[in-house]
Scaffold this motif. Sequence first.
Motif, short mmCIF file in Angstrom:
data_model
loop_
_atom_site.label_atom_id
_atom_site.label_comp_id
_atom_site.label_asym_id
_atom_site.label_seq_id
_atom_site.Cartn_x
_atom_site.Cartn_y
_atom_site.Cartn_z
N LEU A 133 0.83 -1.20 0.00
CA LEU A 133 0.00 0.00 0.00
C LEU A 133 0.87 1.26 0.00
O LEU A 133 0.84 2.05 -0.93
N VAL A 134 1.64 1.45 1.06
CA VAL A 134 2.57 2.58 1.15
C VAL A 134 3.93 2.02 1.55
O VAL A 134 4.04 1.37 2.59
N SER A 135 4.93 2.24 0.72
CA SER A 135 6.24 1.64 0.94
C SER A 135 6.75 1.87 2.36
O SER A 135 6.83 3.02 2.82
N GLY A 136 7.07 0.78 3.04
CA GLY A 136 7.63 0.85 4.38
C GLY A 136 6.63 1.17 5.47
O GLY A 136 6.98 1.13 6.65
N LYS A 137 5.40 1.51 5.10
CA LYS A 137 4.42 1.93 6.11
C LYS A 137 3.19 1.03 6.19
O LYS A 137 2.68 0.77 7.29
N ALA A 138 2.69 0.57 5.06
CA ALA A 138 1.45 -0.20 5.10
C ALA A 138 1.40 -1.18 3.93
O ALA A 138 1.82 -0.87 2.81
N ALA A 139 0.89 -2.36 4.22
CA ALA A 139 0.71 -3.40 3.20
C ALA A 139 -0.43 -4.30 3.65
O ALA A 139 -0.87 -4.26 4.81
N TRP A 140 -0.91 -5.11 2.72
CA TRP A 140 -1.99 -6.05 3.05
C TRP A 140 -1.41 -7.35 3.60
O TRP A 140 -0.44 -7.89 3.07
N LEU A 141 -2.04 -7.83 4.65
CA LEU A 141 -1.80 -9.18 5.15
C LEU A 141 -3.02 -10.00 4.77
O LEU A 141 -4.13 -9.71 5.21
N ALA A 142 -2.82 -11.01 3.91
CA ALA A 142 -3.93 -11.83 3.44
C ALA A 142 -4.00 -13.12 4.26
O ALA A 142 -3.08 -13.95 4.20
N TYR A 143 -5.06 -13.25 5.04
CA TYR A 143 -5.28 -14.47 5.80
C TYR A 143 -6.12 -15.43 4.96
O TYR A 143 -7.26 -15.11 4.60
N LEU A 144 -5.58 -16.58 4.64
CA LEU A 144 -6.32 -17.60 3.91
C LEU A 144 -6.65 -18.74 4.88
O LEU A 144 -5.75 -19.42 5.38
N ASP A 145 -7.93 -18.94 5.14
CA ASP A 145 -8.39 -20.06 5.97
C ASP A 145 -9.14 -21.03 5.09
O ASP A 145 -10.06 -20.64 4.35
N ILE A 146 -8.77 -22.30 5.18
CA ILE A 146 -9.44 -23.35 4.42
C ILE A 146 -10.03 -24.36 5.39
O ILE A 146 -9.32 -24.89 6.26
N TYR A 147 -11.32 -24.59 5.26
CA TYR A 147 -12.03 -25.53 6.13
C TYR A 147 -12.43 -26.76 5.33
O TYR A 147 -13.11 -26.66 4.31
N CYS A 148 -11.98 -27.91 5.80
CA CYS A 148 -12.37 -29.18 5.18
C CYS A 148 -13.74 -29.57 5.73
O CYS A 148 -13.89 -29.83 6.93
N LEU A 149 -14.74 -29.60 4.87
CA LEU A 149 -16.10 -29.94 5.30
C LEU A 149 -16.39 -31.43 5.11
O LEU A 149 -17.29 -31.96 5.76
N ASP A 150 -15.66 -32.07 4.22
CA ASP A 150 -15.83 -33.52 4.00
C ASP A 150 -14.49 -34.06 3.51
O ASP A 150 -13.99 -33.62 2.47
N ALA A 151 -13.90 -34.97 4.27
CA ALA A 151 -12.57 -35.50 3.95
C ALA A 151 -12.72 -36.88 3.32
O ALA A 151 -12.71 -37.89 4.03
N ASP A 152 -12.86 -36.93 2.01
CA ASP A 152 -13.02 -38.22 1.33
C ASP A 152 -11.90 -38.42 0.32
O ASP A 152 -12.13 -38.82 -0.82
N GLY A 153 -10.67 -38.16 0.75
CA GLY A 153 -9.52 -38.42 -0.08
C GLY A 153 -9.04 -37.23 -0.88
O GLY A 153 -9.78 -36.27 -1.11
N SER A 154 -7.76 -37.27 -1.29
CA SER A 154 -7.13 -36.20 -2.09
C SER A 154 -7.34 -34.83 -1.46
O SER A 154 -7.71 -33.86 -2.12
N LEU A 155 -7.08 -34.74 -0.16
CA LEU A 155 -7.34 -33.49 0.57
C LEU A 155 -6.50 -32.33 0.05
O LEU A 155 -6.99 -31.21 -0.09
N PHE A 156 -5.21 -32.60 -0.22
CA PHE A 156 -4.35 -31.50 -0.67
C PHE A 156 -4.83 -30.95 -2.01
O PHE A 156 -4.85 -29.73 -2.22
N ASP A 157 -5.22 -31.83 -2.93
CA ASP A 157 -5.68 -31.38 -4.25
C ASP A 157 -6.89 -30.45 -4.12
O ASP A 157 -6.94 -29.39 -4.75
N ALA A 158 -7.85 -30.85 -3.29
CA ALA A 158 -9.06 -30.04 -3.12
C ALA A 158 -8.75 -28.74 -2.39
O ALA A 158 -9.31 -27.68 -2.71
N ALA A 159 -7.85 -28.81 -1.39
CA ALA A 159 -7.49 -27.60 -0.63
C ALA A 159 -6.78 -26.59 -1.53
O ALA A 159 -7.07 -25.39 -1.48
N LEU A 160 -5.84 -27.07 -2.36
CA LEU A 160 -5.13 -26.17 -3.27
C LEU A 160 -6.09 -25.55 -4.28
O LEU A 160 -6.00 -24.35 -4.58
N LEU A 161 -7.00 -26.36 -4.80
CA LEU A 161 -7.97 -25.84 -5.77
C LEU A 161 -8.83 -24.74 -5.14
O LEU A 161 -9.07 -23.69 -5.76
N SER A 162 -9.28 -24.96 -3.90
CA SER A 162 -10.11 -23.95 -3.24
C SER A 162 -9.30 -22.68 -2.97
O SER A 162 -9.82 -21.57 -3.06
#
Length: 303
Positions: A140-169
């Motif tokens: 945003l402003v050099s040395g003063k402000a920038a965005w921190l992006a929080y990415l939260d991924i919730y597994c609602l059903d774990a039926d295999g290939s969890l990493f593939d689905a998590a990366l896709l989401s």
Amino acid sequence: MSTTNGSNDLSSEMEVDAFRRLFPLRFYERHLLESIRPDGRPLGRARDTTIALGAVASANGSALAKIGCTTMLAAVKLEVMTPKLESPDEGCIAIDFHMPPICSPLVRPGRPAEAAPVITKQLTDIILSSGMIDLKELSLVSGKAAWLAYLDIYCLDADGSLFDAALLSAVAAFSHLQIPVVSLNDNGRIVLISEENSGAMWEKEPVNKEKRKLKLDTLPFSLTCALHKNYILADPSAEEESIMETYLTVVLDSSLQLVSLNKPGGPGLAQTSAIQDCVALTIKRVKELQKMLNEAISDMEVD
């Protein structure tokens, strides 16, 4: 006569189910001889996949991704942070993968799932190393402000290939992300400009004058394969993962460049051809997912 046939059919189904439970590997091997899986899929085909953007209204970017029954909900929230001294023109990304008890009977309440921190690290490594996001885009402003992006991924059903689905989401959520408009107030602090106060007068020009999409470069996609004898099973279900020992996860970017090869545990891969076959299946899968994501983005823009 029909009652007798019905009883015989039921008895036969029970015998098949009992055999499947008692000897799952032998049950699968009988299907593999016919180059098909118990769910009817050819060995190299992934399960039906869907992507829905904007699944969380309160997030800056979000997506719901399903591969078969495996379901992931990803949400990105942006907060203003002070950049690190060593990278004054860059923002940051923080990723956390969650497996609540609702996702699987194997996850017990009060006890963190063992897979969660492993997948969190894998996602962090892949997203940061793939070059998908230029962290300078979050400044945003050099040395003063920038965005921190929080990415939260919730597994609602774990039926295999969890990493593939998590990366896709995750990729879908960042593709949906819109960076809000902010300005500097009289005290030099970053202030979010909402639609309600967008007409207000500011001492200084807005830091970014309009909402904008986060610029993404090549996008990473993955395919996990289970390997058993001379067979390769793309996108294994939870049942398949429970009875087969060797897996290989291939990550390619949208330009089909190799990002990562990961083989967690199991016997070593004796044949280079097996790796080549997994990469070939991943190339096909990446093209499918890229097309699917583009269609989801187009649908959002039309709406």
